[in-house]
Design a protein around this motif. Structure first.
Motif, mmCIF file in Angstrom:
data_model
loop_
_atom_site.group_PDB
_atom_site.id
_atom_site.type_symbol
_atom_site.label_atom_id
_atom_site.label_comp_id
_atom_site.label_asym_id
_atom_site.label_seq_id
_atom_site.Cartn_x
_atom_site.Cartn_y
_atom_site.Cartn_z
ATOM 1 N N VAL A 87 0.874 -1.167 0.000
ATOM 2 C CA VAL A 87 0.000 0.000 0.000
ATOM 3 C C VAL A 87 0.912 1.218 0.000
ATOM 4 C CG1 VAL A 87 -1.756 1.285 1.268
ATOM 5 C CG2 VAL A 87 -1.812 -1.218 1.247
ATOM 6 N N VAL A 88 0.819 2.007 -1.050
ATOM 7 C CA VAL A 88 1.726 3.144 -1.231
ATOM 8 C C VAL A 88 0.984 4.443 -0.948
ATOM 9 C CG1 VAL A 88 3.243 4.330 -2.871
ATOM 10 C CG2 VAL A 88 3.014 1.844 -2.962
ATOM 11 N N MET A 89 1.606 5.343 -0.200
ATOM 12 C CA MET A 89 1.010 6.634 0.113
ATOM 13 C C MET A 89 1.255 7.609 -1.031
ATOM 14 S SD MET A 89 -0.323 5.944 3.001
ATOM 15 C CE MET A 89 -0.881 7.564 3.556
ATOM 16 N N ARG A 90 0.168 8.159 -1.592
ATOM 17 C CA ARG A 90 0.245 9.184 -2.643
ATOM 18 C C ARG A 90 -0.655 10.334 -2.228
ATOM 19 N NH1 ARG A 90 2.391 6.222 -6.999
ATOM 20 N NH2 ARG A 90 1.919 3.991 -6.881
ATOM 21 N N ASN A 91 -0.083 11.517 -2.162
ATOM 22 C CA ASN A 91 -0.834 12.700 -1.735
ATOM 23 C C ASN A 91 -1.482 12.472 -0.372
ATOM 24 O OD1 ASN A 91 -1.787 15.318 -1.940
ATOM 25 N ND2 ASN A 91 -3.521 14.808 -3.253
ATOM 26 N N GLY A 92 -0.777 11.747 0.498
ATOM 27 C CA GLY A 92 -1.289 11.477 1.839
ATOM 28 C C GLY A 92 -2.379 10.431 1.876
ATOM 29 N N LEU A 93 -2.574 9.687 0.794
ATOM 30 C CA LEU A 93 -3.651 8.707 0.693
ATOM 31 C C LEU A 93 -3.096 7.305 0.446
ATOM 32 C CD1 LEU A 93 -5.835 10.788 -1.778
ATOM 33 C CD2 LEU A 93 -6.237 10.567 0.673
ATOM 34 N N LYS A 94 -3.820 6.316 0.917
ATOM 35 C CA LYS A 94 -3.418 4.937 0.678
ATOM 36 C C LYS A 94 -3.851 4.514 -0.722
ATOM 37 C CE LYS A 94 -3.961 3.692 5.557
ATOM 38 N NZ LYS A 94 -4.743 2.892 6.522
ATOM 39 N N SER A 95 -2.898 3.987 -1.485
ATOM 40 C CA SER A 95 -3.207 3.537 -2.844
ATOM 41 C C SER A 95 -2.557 2.193 -3.098
ATOM 42 C CB SER A 95 -2.715 4.562 -3.877
ATOM 43 O OG SER A 95 -1.298 4.515 -3.974
ATOM 44 N N ILE A 96 -3.060 1.501 -4.106
ATOM 45 C CA ILE A 96 -2.494 0.224 -4.531
ATOM 46 C C ILE A 96 -2.322 0.254 -6.044
ATOM 47 C CG2 ILE A 96 -3.555 -1.065 -2.630
ATOM 48 C CD1 ILE A 96 -5.624 -2.086 -4.720
ATOM 49 N N VAL A 97 -1.607 -0.726 -6.568
ATOM 50 C CA VAL A 97 -1.471 -0.894 -8.014
ATOM 51 C C VAL A 97 -2.168 -2.187 -8.397
ATOM 52 C CG1 VAL A 97 0.135 -1.196 -9.926
ATOM 53 C CG2 VAL A 97 0.685 0.406 -8.095
ATOM 54 N N VAL A 98 -3.044 -2.125 -9.382
ATOM 55 C CA VAL A 98 -3.849 -3.283 -9.799
ATOM 56 C C VAL A 98 -2.962 -4.396 -10.343
ATOM 57 C CG1 VAL A 98 -5.635 -4.073 -11.397
ATOM 58 C CG2 VAL A 98 -5.850 -1.835 -10.289
ATOM 59 N N LYS A 99 -3.245 -5.617 -9.902
ATOM 60 C CA LYS A 99 -2.516 -6.800 -10.358
ATOM 61 C C LYS A 99 -3.397 -7.630 -11.288
ATOM 62 C CE LYS A 99 -1.835 -8.548 -6.314
ATOM 63 N NZ LYS A 99 -1.341 -9.420 -5.222
ATOM 64 N N GLU A 100 -2.783 -8.553 -11.987
ATOM 65 C CA GLU A 100 -3.515 -9.467 -12.874
ATOM 66 C C GLU A 100 -4.565 -10.227 -12.068
ATOM 67 O OE1 GLU A 100 -4.478 -10.831 -16.465
ATOM 68 O OE2 GLU A 100 -2.567 -9.771 -16.283
ATOM 69 N N GLY A 101 -5.800 -10.238 -12.553
ATOM 70 C CA GLY A 101 -6.874 -10.975 -11.892
ATOM 71 C C GLY A 101 -7.662 -10.170 -10.880
ATOM 72 N N ASP A 102 -7.250 -8.922 -10.613
ATOM 73 C CA ASP A 102 -7.968 -8.082 -9.647
ATOM 74 C C ASP A 102 -9.349 -7.684 -10.176
ATOM 75 O OD1 ASP A 102 -6.228 -7.979 -7.522
ATOM 76 O OD2 ASP A 102 -5.236 -6.138 -8.155
ATOM 77 N N THR A 103 -10.296 -7.589 -9.259
ATOM 78 C CA THR A 103 -11.611 -7.022 -9.547
ATOM 79 C C THR A 103 -11.931 -6.051 -8.431
ATOM 80 O OG1 THR A 103 -12.811 -8.716 -8.295
ATOM 81 C CG2 THR A 103 -12.376 -9.182 -10.632
ATOM 82 N N PHE A 104 -12.909 -5.167 -8.635
ATOM 83 C CA PHE A 104 -13.290 -4.239 -7.582
ATOM 84 C C PHE A 104 -13.849 -4.993 -6.383
ATOM 85 C CE2 PHE A 104 -13.073 -1.122 -11.005
ATOM 86 C CZ PHE A 104 -12.500 -0.044 -10.346
ATOM 87 N N GLN A 105 -14.549 -6.084 -6.651
ATOM 88 C CA GLN A 105 -15.097 -6.892 -5.562
ATOM 89 C C GLN A 105 -13.977 -7.499 -4.717
ATOM 90 O OE1 GLN A 105 -17.246 -10.426 -6.751
ATOM 91 N NE2 GLN A 105 -18.525 -10.387 -4.911
ATOM 92 N N ARG A 106 -12.968 -8.053 -5.384
ATOM 93 C CA ARG A 106 -11.856 -8.677 -4.671
ATOM 94 C C ARG A 106 -11.088 -7.640 -3.841
ATOM 95 N NH1 ARG A 106 -7.701 -12.332 -8.013
ATOM 96 N NH2 ARG A 106 -9.581 -13.610 -8.055
ATOM 97 N N ILE A 107 -10.844 -6.468 -4.433
ATOM 98 C CA ILE A 107 -10.123 -5.408 -3.728
ATOM 99 C C ILE A 107 -10.914 -4.941 -2.514
ATOM 100 C CG2 ILE A 107 -9.298 -3.014 -3.914
ATOM 101 C CD1 ILE A 107 -8.660 -3.696 -6.896
ATOM 102 N N ALA A 108 -12.234 -4.783 -2.680
ATOM 103 C CA ALA A 108 -13.091 -4.363 -1.565
ATOM 104 C C ALA A 108 -13.027 -5.380 -0.429
ATOM 105 C CB ALA A 108 -14.524 -4.195 -2.052
ATOM 106 N N GLN A 109 -13.094 -6.668 -0.756
ATOM 107 C CA GLN A 109 -13.026 -7.717 0.263
ATOM 108 C C GLN A 109 -11.669 -7.727 0.953
ATOM 109 O OE1 GLN A 109 -13.999 -11.220 -2.010
ATOM 110 N NE2 GLN A 109 -16.211 -10.933 -1.797
ATOM 111 N N GLU A 110 -10.623 -7.524 0.170
ATOM 112 C CA GLU A 110 -9.265 -7.576 0.715
ATOM 113 C C GLU A 110 -9.030 -6.500 1.765
ATOM 114 O OE1 GLU A 110 -4.697 -7.071 -0.972
ATOM 115 O OE2 GLU A 110 -6.261 -7.848 -2.309
#
Length: 313
Positions: free
Chosen positions: A199-222
């Motif tokens: 989880v990388v901080m950008r502009n003081g915010l938590k961000s991630i980089v999308v990986k192969e196989g990611d979906t919004f549902q999977r990211i939300a659950q994670e």
């Protein structure tokens, strides 16, 4: 007696200077920075073999003037979005602007970010991490270097020194050791509770980089979020599919960019959404700052304002 002492002192000084300026061999350079390259591979998905080969080639094994004086081991030029330290060096043209770093580690981190954040390199992240030939040829095709033999040079370095072995998997104990030894000192890169991605901080915010196989549902659950939050925080309509290597925020974006990012020069392959994600700014707010209607696109070369409103004509 005094002459002998002075001679000895002079000899020691010359020896010390000579030692400090001793050039790395390619083998020494690889040994010194291999773990850092593997650490970046875990964070970014860029093959360690490619990172090491590029560093060897671009920095002359750490001996070039640009790398010694500016810690720039990848020959990355300033570009319009760079707000850090600068140094001027003759390359394709006289007195070109190059990025200057506080450490070699900072150069390696920025090299990964440079590739991850630039749309022209997005297709490379769809390749297998062991496909070093595909990466080498893709970098050349995307315009990383002007040398027509750039890809062949990288492949030759990788195969001569068997750098591909760094891409082929490590034991859990090796991964844990590398993560521990190469944890950034500024604390900006954090590992999420599930240990699945950075989880990388950008502009003081938590961000991630999308990986192969990611979906919004999977990211939300994670991350223990609601699916609609992931869409809303990233200015996407419901049903949008995340693209490999794009930035996603797991908390609401800001109304303006960080102080060091006041403007952005709009490039031909930019979009307003891409800029909003890159700098962690709400898309609607970005349109308002630049006196644009949603969906409008600035002209190539135009200044995009990230903090204050665009001056009236």
């Amino acid at each position: 007696m005094i002459r002998k002492v002075l001679f000895s002192i002079c000899f020691l000084l010359v020896a010390l200077v000579g030692f400090s300026q001793r050039k790395y061999t390619r083998e020494e350079y690889i040994e010194k920075y291999a773990e850092l390259a593997v650490s970046e591979m875990m964070r970014s998905g860029i093959p360690a073999s490619i990172t090491l080969a590029q560093a060897c080639l671009e920095s002359g094994n750490g001996n070039s003037m640009l790398s010694v004086k500016s810690n720039n081991h990848f020959g990355i030029k300033c570009k319009s979005s760079w707000s850090g330290k600068r140094v001027y060096h003759d390359d394709d043209e006289k007195g070109e602007c190059f990025r200057r770093y506080n450490s070699v580690e900072e150069s390696f981190l920025d090299h990964s970010d440079f590739l991850m954040l630039n749309p022209r390199y997005a297709s490379l992240f769809k390749l297998k991490i062991t496909d070093y030939k595909g990466w080498a040829r893709g970098l050349k095709k995307a315009g990383y270097a002007t040398n027509p033999h750039y890809a062949n040079h990288l492949i030759r370095i990788i195969e001569d020194h068997k750098l591909y072995l760094y891409d082929e998997g490590l034991k859990k104990s090796q991964i844990a050791r590398i993560r521990h030894r190469h944890r950034p000192a500024d604390g900006k890169n954090l590992i999420n509770p599930y240990q699945t991605r950075k989880v990388v901080m950008r502009n003081g915010l938590k961000s991630i980089v999308v990986k192969e196989g990611d979906t919004f549902q999977r990211i939300a659950q994670e991350f223990g979020m609601k699916e609609w939050e992931v869409y809303t925080y990233n200015d996407y309509p419901r049903g949008h599919k995340p693209q490999v290597n794009e930035i996603l925020y797991i908390e609401p974006k800001q109304r303006k960019a960080a102080k060091k990012h006041r403007t952005h020069r709009f490039e031909a392959d930019d979009t307003m959404h891409f800029i909003a994600q890159r700098y962690g700014v709400k898309l609607k707010r970005l349109y308002r700052l630049n006196r644009l209607k949603p969906g409008e696109r600035p002209e190539t070369g135009a200044t995009v304002y990230l903090r204050s409103k665009k001056p009236k004509n």
